[in-house]
Design an enzyme around this catalytic site. Structure first.
Site, PDB file in Angstrom:
ATOM      1  N   ASP A   1       1.042  -1.490  -0.043  1.00 30.62           N
ATOM      2  CA  ASP A   1       0.118  -0.048   0.578  1.00 30.62           C
ATOM      3  C   ASP A   1       0.818   0.999  -0.016  1.00 30.62           C
ATOM      4  O   ASP A   1       1.694   1.368   0.873  1.00 30.62           O
ATOM      5  CB  ASP A   1      -0.858   0.389   1.245  1.00 30.62           C
ATOM      6  CG  ASP A   1      -1.811   0.978   1.027  1.00 30.62           C
ATOM      7  OD1 ASP A   1      -1.358   1.522   0.919  1.00 30.62           O
ATOM      8  OD2 ASP A   1      -2.967   0.283   1.520  1.00 30.62           O
ATOM      9  N   ILE A   2       0.142   2.393  -1.053  1.00 25.29           N
ATOM     10  CA  ILE A   2       1.337   3.716  -0.852  1.00 25.29           C
ATOM     11  C   ILE A   2       0.913   4.718   0.804  1.00 25.29           C
ATOM     12  O   ILE A   2       2.011   5.027   0.728  1.00 25.29           O
ATOM     13  CB  ILE A   2       1.199   3.810  -1.731  1.00 25.29           C
ATOM     14  CG1 ILE A   2      -0.401   5.085  -2.485  1.00 25.29           C
ATOM     15  CG2 ILE A   2       1.298   3.213  -3.185  1.00 25.29           C
ATOM     16  CD1 ILE A   2      -0.155   6.156  -3.209  1.00 25.29           C
TER      17      ILE A   2
ATOM     18  N   HIS B   1      -9.955  -4.990  -3.914  1.00 30.46           N
ATOM     19  CA  HIS B   1      -8.721  -5.364  -2.640  1.00 30.46           C
ATOM     20  C   HIS B   1      -8.356  -5.325  -1.042  1.00 30.46           C
ATOM     21  O   HIS B   1      -9.302  -4.508  -0.612  1.00 30.46           O
ATOM     22  CB  HIS B   1      -7.825  -3.773  -2.922  1.00 30.46           C
ATOM     23  CG  HIS B   1      -8.310  -2.464  -2.413  1.00 30.46           C
ATOM     24  ND1 HIS B   1      -9.717  -2.199  -3.267  1.00 30.46           N
ATOM     25  CD2 HIS B   1      -8.297  -1.571  -2.186  1.00 30.46           C
ATOM     26  CE1 HIS B   1     -10.097  -0.733  -2.572  1.00 30.46           C
ATOM     27  NE2 HIS B   1      -8.792  -0.619  -1.898  1.00 30.46           N
ATOM     28  N   LEU B   2      -8.015  -6.779  -0.010  1.00 29.60           N
ATOM     29  CA  LEU B   2      -7.984  -6.647   0.306  1.00 29.60           C
ATOM     30  C   LEU B   2      -6.673  -6.244   1.108  1.00 29.60           C
ATOM     31  O   LEU B   2      -5.759  -6.838   0.616  1.00 29.60           O
ATOM     32  CB  LEU B   2      -7.593  -8.462   0.040  1.00 29.60           C
ATOM     33  CG  LEU B   2      -7.479  -9.223   1.846  1.00 29.60           C
ATOM     34  CD1 LEU B   2      -8.648  -8.956   2.779  1.00 29.60           C
ATOM     35  CD2 LEU B   2      -7.086 -10.446   1.820  1.00 29.60           C
ATOM     36  N   HIS B   3      -6.985  -5.610   2.046  1.00 29.27           N
ATOM     37  CA  HIS B   3      -6.059  -4.559   2.699  1.00 29.27           C
ATOM     38  C   HIS B   3      -5.670  -5.889   3.739  1.00 29.27           C
ATOM     39  O   HIS B   3      -5.858  -6.567   4.760  1.00 29.27           O
ATOM     40  CB  HIS B   3      -6.847  -3.501   3.865  1.00 29.27           C
ATOM     41  CG  HIS B   3      -6.841  -1.975   2.871  1.00 29.27           C
ATOM     42  ND1 HIS B   3      -5.653  -2.260   2.475  1.00 29.27           N
ATOM     43  CD2 HIS B   3      -7.811  -1.872   2.086  1.00 29.27           C
ATOM     44  CE1 HIS B   3      -6.251  -0.057   2.207  1.00 29.27           C
ATOM     45  NE2 HIS B   3      -7.857  -1.407   1.477  1.00 29.27           N
TER      46      HIS B   3
END
Length: 166
Positions: free
Chosen positions: A55-56, A124-126
């Site tokens: 993740d950015i 999207h899965l965190h």
């Protein structure tokens, strides 16, 4: 597009695989661009089914995003048939954590933002670890049992409760 034999997972039929890549590539989607290497982002995993990258704006020391390689909309657009996809995303998240030295899977958070709280309309899965080291704002953004963030288990439960035709 040529495919090699065995590219599909042993447990995934052609029909299920089409759910993963139902929309293919969305030229406006930032995650599609990352997956297709149009952005300078390191892919930690990339195959026909799933991709993973950092993740950015990390909310934890280890914050990864696991995404379908083919464009799939947000969690609200999923159907019961997508349960296998979500389960595979979680397994990929666990593998990425273990590959990066995270062995305590009790101190992790796997989840999805629920629309309208999705910043990118590509499923999207965190994957966050250790969850105990998240800062105050991150604890709010990725808060359990909130209106805007569902754990992977909650999403699977929700999908399983839908009618086949939903």
């Amino acid at each position: 597009m040529a495919t090699s034999e065995g590219a599909e997972s042993d447990n995934v039929s052609g029909a299920q695989n089409s759910l993963y890549q139902s929309a293919g590539y969305d030229k406006k989607c930032i995650f599609c661009k990352v997956i297709n290497k149009e952005m300078d982002t390191e892919l930690l995993h990339n195959d026909e089914e799933l991709s993973c990258f950092r993740d950015i704006k990390p909310a934890a020391p280890h914050h990864y995003l696991v995404v379908p390689t083919g464009h799939v909309g947000n969690p609200k657009s999923l159907r019961k048939e997508h349960v296998l996809l979500v389960e595979k995303m979680v397994e990929m998240g666990k593998t990425i954590l273990q590959n990066n030295g995270i062995t305590d899977l009790d101190d992790v958070r796997f989840g999805f933002h629920w629309p309208p709280f999705c910043s990118v309309n590509h499923l999207h899965l965190h994957v966050l670890a250790p969850a105990s080291q998240m800062g105050l704002m991150s604890r709010v953004i990725y808060r359990l049992n909130s209106y805007w963030f569902l754990t992977a288990d909650q999403l699977i439960q929700h999908l399983n409760s839908l009618n086949e035709t939903s």
